[in-house]
Design a protein around this motif. Structure first.
Motif, PDB file in Angstrom:
ATOM      1  N   ARG A 138       2.449 -22.235  -5.259  1.00 30.59           N
ATOM      2  CA  ARG A 138       2.836 -20.902  -5.688  1.00 30.59           C
ATOM      3  C   ARG A 138       3.248 -20.049  -4.503  1.00 30.59           C
ATOM      4  O   ARG A 138       2.798 -20.271  -3.396  1.00 30.59           O
ATOM      5  N   LEU A 139       4.101 -19.070  -4.783  1.00 31.52           N
ATOM      6  CA  LEU A 139       4.472 -18.132  -3.729  1.00 31.52           C
ATOM      7  C   LEU A 139       3.302 -17.234  -3.400  1.00 31.52           C
ATOM      8  O   LEU A 139       2.558 -16.838  -4.292  1.00 31.52           O
ATOM      9  N   ASN A 140       3.151 -16.908  -2.125  1.00 35.10           N
ATOM     10  CA  ASN A 140       2.144 -15.905  -1.787  1.00 35.10           C
ATOM     11  C   ASN A 140       2.685 -14.538  -2.150  1.00 35.10           C
ATOM     12  O   ASN A 140       3.875 -14.277  -2.021  1.00 35.10           O
ATOM     13  N   THR A 141       1.832 -13.668  -2.606  1.00 35.42           N
ATOM     14  CA  THR A 141       2.247 -12.281  -2.795  1.00 35.42           C
ATOM     15  C   THR A 141       1.243 -11.407  -2.053  1.00 35.42           C
ATOM     16  O   THR A 141       0.129 -11.840  -1.788  1.00 35.42           O
ATOM     17  N   ILE A 142       1.688 -10.196  -1.706  1.00 37.23           N
ATOM     18  CA  ILE A 142       0.749  -9.271  -1.070  1.00 37.23           C
ATOM     19  C   ILE A 142       0.083  -8.503  -2.208  1.00 37.23           C
ATOM     20  O   ILE A 142       0.758  -7.790  -2.944  1.00 37.23           O
ATOM     21  N   GLU A 143      -1.194  -8.698  -2.350  1.00 35.14           N
ATOM     22  CA  GLU A 143      -1.912  -8.028  -3.442  1.00 35.14           C
ATOM     23  C   GLU A 143      -1.861  -6.513  -3.269  1.00 35.14           C
ATOM     24  O   GLU A 143      -1.912  -6.009  -2.155  1.00 35.14           O
ATOM     25  N   GLY A 144      -1.808  -5.797  -4.387  1.00 29.65           N
ATOM     26  CA  GLY A 144      -1.866  -4.330  -4.337  1.00 29.65           C
ATOM     27  C   GLY A 144      -0.491  -3.702  -4.153  1.00 29.65           C
ATOM     28  O   GLY A 144       0.522  -4.395  -4.087  1.00 29.65           O
ATOM     29  N   ASP A 145      -0.480  -2.368  -4.105  1.00 33.61           N
ATOM     30  CA  ASP A 145       0.776  -1.622  -3.979  1.00 33.61           C
ATOM     31  C   ASP A 145       0.784  -0.818  -2.691  1.00 33.61           C
ATOM     32  O   ASP A 145      -0.254  -0.595  -2.084  1.00 33.61           O
ATOM     33  N   VAL A 146       1.991  -0.357  -2.333  1.00 37.30           N
ATOM     34  CA  VAL A 146       2.112   0.531  -1.173  1.00 37.30           C
ATOM     35  C   VAL A 146       1.400   1.848  -1.528  1.00 37.30           C
ATOM     36  O   VAL A 146       1.683   2.430  -2.580  1.00 37.30           O
ATOM     37  N   PRO A 147       0.466   2.317  -0.696  1.00 38.94           N
ATOM     38  CA  PRO A 147      -0.217   3.570  -1.033  1.00 38.94           C
ATOM     39  C   PRO A 147       0.710   4.770  -0.855  1.00 38.94           C
ATOM     40  O   PRO A 147       1.682   4.699  -0.106  1.00 38.94           O
ATOM     41  N   THR A 148       0.411   5.853  -1.553  1.00 37.09           N
ATOM     42  CA  THR A 148       1.162   7.090  -1.341  1.00 37.09           C
ATOM     43  C   THR A 148       0.609   7.756  -0.087  1.00 37.09           C
ATOM     44  O   THR A 148      -0.570   8.100  -0.047  1.00 37.09           O
ATOM     45  N   PRO A 149       1.418   7.904   0.942  1.00 39.38           N
ATOM     46  CA  PRO A 149       0.871   8.464   2.184  1.00 39.38           C
ATOM     47  C   PRO A 149       0.677   9.975   2.068  1.00 39.38           C
ATOM     48  O   PRO A 149       1.608  10.739   2.269  1.00 39.38           O
ATOM     49  N   ASN A 150      -0.510  10.395   1.662  1.00 34.30           N
ATOM     50  CA  ASN A 150      -0.732  11.825   1.427  1.00 34.30           C
ATOM     51  C   ASN A 150      -1.692  12.442   2.443  1.00 34.30           C
ATOM     52  O   ASN A 150      -2.197  13.530   2.244  1.00 34.30           O
ATOM     53  N   GLU A 151      -1.978  11.720   3.504  1.00 37.70           N
ATOM     54  CA  GLU A 151      -2.753  12.328   4.592  1.00 37.70           C
ATOM     55  C   GLU A 151      -2.244  11.771   5.915  1.00 37.70           C
ATOM     56  O   GLU A 151      -1.504  10.782   5.935  1.00 37.70           O
ATOM     57  N   GLN A 152      -2.631  12.449   6.997  1.00 40.52           N
ATOM     58  CA  GLN A 152      -2.153  12.008   8.307  1.00 40.52           C
ATOM     59  C   GLN A 152      -2.626  10.595   8.588  1.00 40.52           C
ATOM     60  O   GLN A 152      -3.741  10.224   8.195  1.00 40.52           O
ATOM     61  N   ALA A 153      -1.791   9.828   9.265  1.00 42.82           N
ATOM     62  CA  ALA A 153      -2.140   8.435   9.547  1.00 42.82           C
ATOM     63  C   ALA A 153      -3.114   8.391  10.727  1.00 42.82           C
ATOM     64  O   ALA A 153      -2.714   8.326  11.882  1.00 42.82           O
ATOM     65  N   THR A 154      -4.401   8.469  10.397  1.00 43.57           N
ATOM     66  CA  THR A 154      -5.408   8.358  11.455  1.00 43.57           C
ATOM     67  C   THR A 154      -6.045   6.971  11.406  1.00 43.57           C
ATOM     68  O   THR A 154      -7.070   6.714  11.999  1.00 43.57           O
ATOM     69  N   TYR A 155      -5.437   6.082  10.656  1.00 40.74           N
ATOM     70  CA  TYR A 155      -5.933   4.723  10.443  1.00 40.74           C
ATOM     71  C   TYR A 155      -4.716   3.853  10.130  1.00 40.74           C
ATOM     72  O   TYR A 155      -3.594   4.362  10.063  1.00 40.74           O
ATOM     73  N   CYS A 156      -4.932   2.553   9.898  1.00 38.25           N
ATOM     74  CA  CYS A 156      -3.801   1.692   9.525  1.00 38.25           C
ATOM     75  C   CYS A 156      -3.623   1.750   8.012  1.00 38.25           C
ATOM     76  O   CYS A 156      -4.530   1.368   7.263  1.00 38.25           O
ATOM     77  N   ARG A 157      -2.454   2.210   7.576  1.00 38.96           N
ATOM     78  CA  ARG A 157      -2.231   2.357   6.130  1.00 38.96           C
ATOM     79  C   ARG A 157      -2.176   1.013   5.406  1.00 38.96           C
ATOM     80  O   ARG A 157      -2.275   0.955   4.189  1.00 38.96           O
ATOM     81  N   PHE A 158      -1.996  -0.063   6.161  1.00 41.61           N
ATOM     82  CA  PHE A 158      -1.927  -1.380   5.519  1.00 41.61           C
ATOM     83  C   PHE A 158      -3.314  -1.997   5.342  1.00 41.61           C
ATOM     84  O   PHE A 158      -3.469  -2.998   4.652  1.00 41.61           O
ATOM     85  N   ALA A 159      -4.332  -1.373   5.946  1.00 48.20           N
ATOM     86  CA  ALA A 159      -5.676  -1.981   5.975  1.00 48.20           C
ATOM     87  C   ALA A 159      -6.197  -2.445   4.606  1.00 48.20           C
ATOM     88  O   ALA A 159      -6.714  -3.559   4.500  1.00 48.20           O
TER      89      ALA A 159
END
Ligand code: SF4
Length: 364
Positions: free
Chosen positions: A281-302
């Protein structure tokens, strides 16, 4: 971060056609500030194609619309963002000035060609109108030029097709007609936002080939936006991978495909059909892109990253040069590779602090 890191084509001796620095486009709602594009920087030179790739919701189309001056309220481009086209600062342009540049300097091809074509006018009329407004060409000269443009985009029997309406064209032919209309304005930069997504693969390949031919003939700079890694591989010279408003990896196209470094890029590549022949099977990235609604003080992909560790929730990754020339960089706490995890995390903390001290710094 080094402000020149992967932003420019090192072979180009001329000024970039488009130079974007720290672009921040936000949407204000009653409750929150959505940071759709969050501090991205890039250059595109004459004759070069920069691909921006990412899933839907990553900020690619907002990037295109920001450059074109098409961000409507409640969206706005924050101060300190810079978009220079042929040296002119577009963020200071009035609507009327933008109108002019959209007609003459920058052309845009959308996924749906019907967004650009008016159903009640013939294709010929629309191309001739573009020639009249932007280049002052009218009458028989405009008709001849319109035929020439349809020929350039490989529409057969152009003199006849000129008299037809958009609904009489197939999807692929309509997209060619839009490209002809854009060429009527003699642009230096073509922004293509998913222009082949609605087309079947054969037509898709033809449109990509057409864009490549036109680029070669006219030395066009192209910004090509898509979610499709296969299409990006075909058309780009360099690629910027976008996630939740930021660039997470930048590299020349071959380097990106042969030596991806960011876990998100690895996930996108794993999801391409045919790259996992040994897997069922193809790998997929689980989940969706989050809505960036706060400053990036962390990794948004975490939340979706298979390699995430504790610090990823607390430290915002900066771009780390992967190749010596800086053309390849990745924004991930796993790098620099030659340091221990603790040292690498400290590297990102320090660079992050330095970027905060330099207001017009180059963030992603
Ligand atoms: S910083 Fe952490 S969460 Fe983000 S991509 Fe790298 S490993 Fe994954």
């Amino acid at each position: 971060m080094n402000s020149t890191l992967n932003d420019a084509n090192p072979d180009s001796s001329t000024e970039p056609v488009l130079s974007v620095r720290n672009l921040q486009t936000v949407f204000r709602t009653d409750r929150e500030l959505i940071r759709a594009v969050d501090g991205i920087s890039f250059d595109i030179s004459k004759g070069e194609t920069l691909g921006i790739v990412g899933e839907s919701g990553s900020g690619k189309s907002v990037t295109a619309r920001s450059i074109m001056g098409l961000v409507d309220s409640p969206g706005e481009i924050l101060p300190k963002s810079s978009i220079k086209f042929n040296g002119e600062e577009l963020t200071e342009y009035t609507d009327a000035e933008y109108q002019q540049i959209r007609g003459s300097g920058i052309g845009m091809v959308f996924q749906d060609p019907l967004k650009s074509l008016n159903p009640v006018y013939t294709v010929g009329n629309q191309i001739k109108e573009a020639l009249r407004i932007n280049r002052g060409i009218s009458g028989q000269e405009a008709t001849d030029k319109a035929i020439e443009l349809l020929e350039d985009v490989a529409i057969p029997d152009p003199a006849r097709r000129l008299k037809e309406y958009p609904h009489e064209f197939s999807g692929g032919m309509r997209q060619r007609a839009v490209i002809a209309m854009m060429l009527a304005c003699d642009p230096d930069l073509l922004i293509c936002d998913e222009p082949t997504t609605a087309l079947d693969v054969t037509i898709q390949a033809q449109i990509i080939e057409l864009l490549q031919d036109l680029q070669e003939e006219r030395d066009l700079a192209i910004l090509f936006i898509t979610h499709d890694m296969g299409v990006i591989a075909e058309i780009s010279d360099r690629v910027n991978v976008m996630y939740a408003g930021e660039f997470v990896e930048k590299a020349p196209v071959t380097e990106l495909f042969e030596n991806p470094k960011h876990p998100y890029t690895e996930g996108l590549l794993d999801a391409i059909p045919g790259t996992n022949a040994e897997k069922e099977r193809l790998n997929t990235i689980e989940g969706d892109v989050p809505t960036p609604n706060e400053q990036a003080t962390y990794c948004r992909f975490a939340p979706r990253c298979p390699k995430a560790f504790e610090d990823c929730e607390q430290v915002h990754p900066v771009h780390v040069p992967i190749s010596e020339d800086g053309e390849h960089s990745a924004a991930c706490l796993l790098y620099p590779e030659d340091r221990s995890t603790e040292e690498a995390v400290e590297y990102h903390r320090e660079r992050g602090r330095e970027a905060e001290d330099v207001p017009e710094g180059d963030h992603a």
